[in-house]
Design an enzyme around this catalytic site. Structure first.
Site, PDB file in Angstrom:
ATOM      1  N   ASP A  38      -8.863   3.207  -2.939  1.00 54.09           N
ATOM      2  CA  ASP A  38      -9.913   3.683  -2.032  1.00 54.09           C
ATOM      3  C   ASP A  38     -11.130   4.219  -2.772  1.00 54.09           C
ATOM      4  O   ASP A  38     -11.318   5.433  -2.886  1.00 54.09           O
ATOM      5  CB  ASP A  38      -9.354   4.792  -1.126  1.00 54.09           C
ATOM      6  CG  ASP A  38      -8.216   4.294  -0.260  1.00 54.09           C
ATOM      7  OD1 ASP A  38      -8.037   3.065  -0.158  1.00 54.09           O
ATOM      8  OD2 ASP A  38      -7.502   5.139   0.314  1.00 54.09           O
ATOM      9  N   ASP A  54       0.829  -1.212   0.000  1.00 56.13           N
ATOM     10  CA  ASP A  54       0.000   0.000   0.000  1.00 56.13           C
ATOM     11  C   ASP A  54       0.868   1.268   0.000  1.00 56.13           C
ATOM     12  O   ASP A  54       2.070   1.216   0.267  1.00 56.13           O
ATOM     13  CB  ASP A  54      -0.891  -0.028   1.250  1.00 56.13           C
ATOM     14  CG  ASP A  54      -1.969   1.059   1.239  1.00 56.13           C
ATOM     15  OD1 ASP A  54      -2.294   1.569   0.153  1.00 56.13           O
ATOM     16  OD2 ASP A  54      -2.483   1.386   2.320  1.00 56.13           O
ATOM     17  N   GLU A  95       2.560   5.121  -4.064  1.00 55.16           N
ATOM     18  CA  GLU A  95       2.578   6.081  -5.208  1.00 55.16           C
ATOM     19  C   GLU A  95       3.879   6.856  -5.231  1.00 55.16           C
ATOM     20  O   GLU A  95       4.320   7.213  -6.321  1.00 55.16           O
ATOM     21  CB  GLU A  95       1.381   7.027  -5.094  1.00 55.16           C
ATOM     22  CG  GLU A  95       0.040   6.336  -5.294  1.00 55.16           C
ATOM     23  CD  GLU A  95      -0.360   5.413  -4.149  1.00 55.16           C
ATOM     24  OE1 GLU A  95       0.047   5.696  -3.008  1.00 55.16           O
ATOM     25  OE2 GLU A  95      -1.047   4.411  -4.410  1.00 55.16           O
TER      26      GLU A  95
HETATM   27  O1  MIG Z   1      -5.705   5.499   3.080  1.00 51.15           O
HETATM   28  O2  MIG Z   1      -3.982   1.090   5.657  1.00 51.15           O
HETATM   29  O3  MIG Z   1      -5.912   2.003   0.145  1.00 51.15           O
HETATM   30  O4  MIG Z   1      -7.064  -0.042   1.630  1.00 51.15           O
HETATM   31  O5  MIG Z   1      -7.214   0.297   4.405  1.00 51.15           O
HETATM   32  C1  MIG Z   1      -5.111   5.014   4.212  1.00 51.15           C
HETATM   33  C2  MIG Z   1      -5.121   1.864   5.721  1.00 51.15           C
HETATM   34  C3  MIG Z   1      -4.068   3.942   4.016  1.00 51.15           C
HETATM   35  C4  MIG Z   1      -5.026   2.957   2.108  1.00 51.15           C
HETATM   36  C5  MIG Z   1      -5.498   1.721   1.449  1.00 51.15           C
HETATM   37  C6  MIG Z   1      -6.617   1.132   2.252  1.00 51.15           C
HETATM   38  C7  MIG Z   1      -6.142   0.829   3.658  1.00 51.15           C
HETATM   39  C8  MIG Z   1      -5.644   2.121   4.299  1.00 51.15           C
HETATM   40  N1  MIG Z   1      -4.595   2.724   3.470  1.00 51.15           N
END
Ligand code: MIG
Length: 718
Positions: A429, A316, A319
């Site tokens: 998201d 995650d 980017e």
């Molecule tokens: O936006 O780890 O896209 O699936 O639950 C906050 C917390 C950071 C973004 C991910 C989302 C995840 C969340 N993360």
């Protein structure tokens, strides 16, 4: 500019001295062919490719993106962005997928292999003009010729390499939430699935499983016996899938941080100090994933978790997302202090507000740090779009070293074309809005065009509170996506299949069971697409070339036999469907349903009750299902049940393999070739089994063009 012929129909044009993204590794021979003539080149500070579009031209592609399957009329920026509000005004999402296909008087595909910003203005500024703006003039451009969009896509898929293949259990239903916070909460969720008799193969660990959000650590307070916990859950049929974030917390004594500092594994700032940006854990450094040594180091860290029994990961914030840097924070605070004494009018107030909102993911910050690629220092901005790709490559290469022949589940949020070799992606998201469900449907074929096969969205929606009907209808679509996961954000309403009322539980349960019953089809279609470099989802215009099919945006093909016409509107008890040919509508509310009806070609209104799923079986095609089970590995495949819609002759290739290793690449897989042929008033069936030892019996329900059902059974036992 240099031009190379990679293949009779594929040309590569090299401008300047581009960065090697490793998306395409074919050189080809030098040629002067000016195939690029399709587009007008404008060279200045940057590079523009201009193409005059006819009214009837369709532009496909661009992978994970906003708007339609046909991308015309809007402007899209490839600049990987962490933006959780996917409203129509947005131009960038998490991925950079610079491949488009023009389908009109000319037919060609174009891949812009640039890791920096690329803007696709598809008739937005000027109705009839496609303009691709490439900021970094050091770029490789690939032009692909073909007779049909599908040919062009397949040629492209040929040159970008084999797609990632997950383990078979990853085709099961997966339950996530930010966050299931401790062992007890997760056990309760698992038990609830068992108690309610709902199939499920994986439960997710979001950031709270870590110790203070530090990668590769475990929060001992909430997960005191992690290893045992993982193995107990696996015994019950659930794999645990932890999240890994791109930022490494700055904390003395934290091993990953210390090693990173010691070996110069982090991106650096202008002063050659490790670049600091804040994300979840507070101040962090970013591993320099473009650097081979860093990749190797970070990738092997996954072993900390695989040693504890973990078999899948989601990457995650790659980017990479930035909450703030010292610079942006200081600026915002200064502006707040200055404002204190002022009487803020509309403009000065907005300026103040902007200082705070612009603290995150700020361009100035992206331009202020550097990578070290084989000794060459490169500004991040120039390679922004391949950061997440290389994080995931690092993970995949690490896992490959940890257990070379094991398929792990792996998917990433940010991506670039080429990353499909290493993992899948989820679409980030989204929100619990109906519009996002429709967006999800449209995005799937576009992602397949860019090589990504293991894909899916947060079912039910991530941000905002979902509602029972949205969860039901979304589940009824996601049950066809290879990655089938329900996930929701912190603070939102629970949206597990059993989070609402009894009716909702039953309806979602049945949809999930139909998914499990259809695994023989879904897995066969996925694996054949992966091996043959083909699409799993496609626009219906890729198979039907009548004028109306070219316009359809809300129906897609899933594998070779199914056309999906999902319900994506609240309170809809049905919808209009366009049928390019007669099809068989199977509208199950449970996997044993025999609710078949032949629907004649043309425009039809179809009733679809909340509990029903409209599955259209194309003419002279069939689907394969079996008995559902609570986990993929418990599916026995002793009996296959075929539903076929046959006018004269239908063929199907059923595929299976061990589901765990890469042995299929060495030809270790089994197939059953099935043929059904109409002979006078009956059907003749032929079955050729190549190496399948599980299937003992195949039951057929053959529906003829009039809707008459013929039932037959073939035994495979010798
Ligand atoms: O936006 O780890 O896209 O699936 O639950 C906050 C917390 C950071 C973004 C991910 C989302 C995840 C969340 N993360």
């Amino acid at each position: 500019m240099n031009s190379f012929m990679i293949d009779k129909n594929i040309f590569k044009y090299t401008f300047g001295n581009p960065i090697d993204t490793e998306t395409i590794c074919l050189e080809g021979e030098k040629k002067d062919e000016q195939y690029i003539k399709f587009v007008k080149l404008e060279e200045g500070e940057d590079l523009n490719l201009i193409y005059k579009m006819d009214d009837s031209d369709i532009v496909y592609g661009l992978g994970e993106n906003q708007r339609g399957i046909n991308k015309r009329g809007y402007i899209y920026e490839s600049f990987c962005t962490d933006d959780p509000i996917h409203t129509e005004n947005k131009k960038s999402l998490y991925g950079a997928h610079n491949f488009i296909i023009i389908d009109g008087k000319d037919k060609f595909g174009m891949f812009i292999d640039s890791p920096s910003k690329v803007v696709f203005d598809v008739g937005y500024s000027k109705r009839d003009e496609l303009k691709v703006n490439i900021e970094d003039k050091n770029v490789n451009i690939y032009m692909i010729k073909g007779f049909k969009p599908k040919d062009i896509v397949r040629k492209f898929l040929k040159i970008i390499g084999d797609t990632y293949v997950p383990p078979k259990w990853a085709f099961g239903y997966q339950q996530s939430r930010w966050s299931y916070k401790n062992e007890k909460e997760i056990n309760d969720i698992a038990n609830k699935f068992i108690e309610e008799d709902i199939p499920c193969d994986a439960i997710y660990l979001d950031i709270d499983y870590m110790d203070k959000f530090k990668d590769f650590t475990i929060n001992k307070k909430d997960f005191p016996n992690f290893k045992e916990f993982v193995s107990n859950l696996k015994d019950k049929g659930f794999r645990l899938i932890p999240i890994i974030d791109a930022g490494v917390k700055i904390e003395k004594g934290y091993k990953v941080y210390e090693e990173g500092i010691k070996n110069n594994y982090f991106c650096s700032d202008k002063e050659e100090n490790p670049f600091m940006a804040a994300v979840w854990p507070g101040r962090c450094h970013f591993p320099d994933f473009l650097n081979k040594d860093t990749r190797n180091w970070f990738g092997l860290k996954y072993k900390i978790l695989t040693d504890l029994g973990i078999e899948g990961f989601w990457n995650d914030m790659n980017e990479p997302a930035i909450f703030y840097t010292d610079r942006s924070l200081k600026e915002a605070i200064k502006s707040a202090k200055d404002s204190e004494k002022k009487n803020l009018d509309i403009y000065s107030f907005f300026d103040l507000k902007d200082k705070f909102t612009n603290m995150s993911n700020n361009l100035e910050d992206y331009k202020s740090f550097y990578h070290n690629v084989d000794g060459k220092i490169i500004n991040h901005y120039k390679v922004h779009n391949i950061f997440g790709y290389n994080m995931t490559k690092s993970a995949a290469e690490g896992l490959k070293q940890i257990e070379p022949n094991k398929r792990f589940l792996l998917f990433s949020r940010s991506s670039y074309i080429g990353m499909h070799k290493f993992s899948g992606i989820w679409t980030g998201d989204n929100s619990s809005w109906w519009s996002e469900l429709l967006q999800n449907i449209k995005m799937m074929p576009s992602l397949n065009m860019c090589g990504f096969l293991y894909i899916g969205a947060d079912t039910g929606g991530f941000g905002n509170d979902s509602d029972s009907e949205l969860v039901i209808r979304w589940t009824q679509f996601s049950m066809f996506t290879p990655l089938f996961r329900n996930h929701s954000a912190l603070g939102t309403r629970s949206q597990e299949p059993f989070a609402f009322d009894k009716t909702t539980t039953n309806i979602t349960k049945n949809a999930i069971k139909i998914r499990y019953a259809l695994i023989p089809y879904i897995y066969s279609e996925y694996m054949k697409a992966a091996i043959d470099r083909n699409l799993y989802f496609s626009p219906i215009s890729f198979e039907y070339d009548d004028e109306i099919s070219r316009r359809v945006e809300n129906q897609i093909l899933c594998g070779d036999s199914i056309m999906l016409a999902p319900i994506y509107e609240q309170n809809a008890k049905g919808r209009y469907v366009y049928l390019p040919e007669d099809m068989l509508l199977w509208k199950p509310d449970n996997y044993l349903s025999k609710n078949y009806k032949v629907v004649k070609k043309g425009h039809r209104y179809i009733d679809v009750d909340l509990k029903e799923i409209p599955i259209f079986i194309r003419k002279n095609k069939m689907i394969v299902k079996t008995e559902a089970a609570l986990n993929v590995e418990k599916i026995e495949d002793k009996q296959l049940n075929i539903i076929a819609f046959v006018e004269d002759k239908a063929k199907y290739l059923y595929y299976d393999d061990d589901g765990k290793t890469y042995d299929f690449k060495k030809g270790r897989f089994s197939t059953i070739a099935i043929e059904i042929e109409k002979v006078e008033d009956d059907f003749k069936i032929s079955v050729k089994n190549k190496g399948n030892r599980l299937v003992k019996k195949i039951n057929f329900e053959i529906i003829d063009i009039e809707g008459k059902v013929y039932t037959k059974t073939i035994s495979l036992e010798k």
